[in-house]
Design a protein around this motif. Structure first.
Motif, mmCIF file in Angstrom:
data_model
loop_
_atom_site.group_PDB
_atom_site.id
_atom_site.type_symbol
_atom_site.label_atom_id
_atom_site.label_comp_id
_atom_site.label_asym_id
_atom_site.label_seq_id
_atom_site.Cartn_x
_atom_site.Cartn_y
_atom_site.Cartn_z
ATOM 1 N N TYR A 1 -12.182 -28.359 -27.788
ATOM 2 C CA TYR A 1 -12.110 -27.885 -26.574
ATOM 3 C C TYR A 1 -13.533 -27.972 -26.037
ATOM 4 O O TYR A 1 -13.649 -28.000 -24.812
ATOM 5 N N GLU B 1 -13.804 -31.445 -24.530
ATOM 6 C CA GLU B 1 -13.063 -31.733 -23.304
ATOM 7 C C GLU B 1 -13.691 -30.883 -22.287
ATOM 8 O O GLU B 1 -13.489 -31.433 -21.140
ATOM 9 N N LYS C 1 -14.748 -32.729 -18.856
ATOM 10 C CA LYS C 1 -14.595 -32.611 -17.502
ATOM 11 C C LYS C 1 -15.630 -31.819 -16.361
ATOM 12 O O LYS C 1 -15.459 -32.044 -15.269
ATOM 13 N N THR D 1 -9.024 -25.308 -19.018
ATOM 14 C CA THR D 1 -8.552 -26.165 -20.071
ATOM 15 C C THR D 1 -7.911 -25.250 -21.360
ATOM 16 O O THR D 1 -6.837 -25.658 -21.894
ATOM 17 N N LEU E 1 -5.373 -34.545 -24.341
ATOM 18 C CA LEU E 1 -6.713 -34.603 -24.431
ATOM 19 C C LEU E 1 -7.347 -35.957 -24.039
ATOM 20 O O LEU E 1 -6.963 -37.144 -24.062
ATOM 21 N N LYS E 2 -8.331 -35.556 -23.162
ATOM 22 C CA LYS E 2 -9.335 -36.656 -22.360
ATOM 23 C C LYS E 2 -10.151 -37.536 -23.290
ATOM 24 O O LYS E 2 -10.302 -38.842 -22.898
ATOM 25 N N TYR F 1 -11.456 -35.976 -26.760
ATOM 26 C CA TYR F 1 -11.312 -35.926 -28.243
ATOM 27 C C TYR F 1 -10.598 -36.686 -28.983
ATOM 28 O O TYR F 1 -9.045 -36.919 -28.514
#
Length: 276
Positions: free
Chosen positions: A176, A179, A183, A210, A239-240, A242
């Motif tokens: 996280y 992520e 973002k 998130t 997940l964008k 990772y």
């Protein structure tokens, strides 16, 4: 390692299975998991006859609320709780077994044996290690932009390292952190003190949203994670960055990269997350 969303889903699923159950006895095949009290027999004696009334979470820690005690448990890399019938077979990786008076058992399974358990008098757990050094969770009003800025300004560390520091913000781990930084459009190797007020606001916003989104999706089932009912999460499908190094960024099409930052494998977009 399960992070805040995964531990929260373990909490919710496990609470349904153990609330109101009374512990008859405890057996530990690997007593080193029990860190407090130091004498494992004291752990056994204290828990005998105790009823589980609630199961809370603080950062990545589970906190079982009993009649007179609080049991603080950290799953570490691969810890897992399940509730079984007493006649169900036990495998070699089940290291602590809580036997209930109704004939069921709560079993703690941990392949790597890295998990920990601490037992404290109820109401004192927040004043004792390991909970006493935890920073606020991103959901807490205490984790404000001003709070983050004050801590960022005190350190020379990069932002990835600061986000992983549980004494500053509790609950974020490697997945996280990557992520959130993506973002918020912040490069993981930026010095924390270099972030602008606007970037800090974005970072705080993305931490909250998130984690909320992942909790709603049951967490990220990366490696061995599942909740206490044996169900996997689905947030790994959202997940964008990772685990997506070598793939195209969904925002700009640039190939995502993986580097080592703060001693951890770190995924980012070199175009969306500029180093300065």
């Amino acid at each position: 390692m399960p992070e805040l969303p995964e531990v929260e889903n373990v909490r919710k699923s496990l609470l349904q299975l153990v609330k109101g159950k009374t512990i008859q006895s405890v057996e530990a095949g690997w007593p080193k998991i029990i860190k407090h009290p130091l004498e494992v027999e004291q752990f056994y004696d204290a828990l005998s006859g105790q009823t589980i009334h609630d199961l809370q979470r603080k950062g990545k820690f589970l906190v079982f609320m009993l009649d007179d005690y609080s049991l603080v448990s950290h799953l570490r890399m691969e810890g897992h709780y399940s509730v079984n019938q007493s006649e169900d077979p036990t495998d070699k990786h089940t290291h602590v077994n809580f036997k209930f008076t109704d004939g069921t058992e709560m079993r703690y399974r941990d392949v790597r044996k890295f998990g920990t358990m601490h037992l404290f008098k109820k109401g004192t757990e927040d004043n004792e290690l390991p909970l006493s050094k935890l920073g606020p969770e991103p959901f807490s009003p205490a984790c404000s932009a001003d709070y983050l800025k004050s801590h960022f300004q005190k350190t020379e560390r990069i932002i990835k390292a600061v986000l992983l520091d549980q004494t500053i913000v509790a609950g974020l781990g490697n997945i996280y952190a990557d992520e959130v930084l993506y973002k918020a459009k912040v490069h993981p190797e930026r010095k924390a003190k270099s972030l602008t007020d606007e970037e800090i606001q974005r970072l705080r916003h993305e931490m909250v949203h998130t984690l909320e989104d992942s909790i709603a999706a049951g967490g990220s089932s990366v490696n061995t994670y599942m909740n206490s009912m044996g169900l996997s999460g689905s947030y790994q499908d959202r997940l964008k960055v990772y685990g997506r190094n070598g793939e195209a960024c969904i925002q700009c099409g640039t190939i995502l990269e993986k580097i080592k930052a703060a001693g951890r494998g770190t995924h980012f977009c070199p175009a969306c997350q500029q180093p300065s």
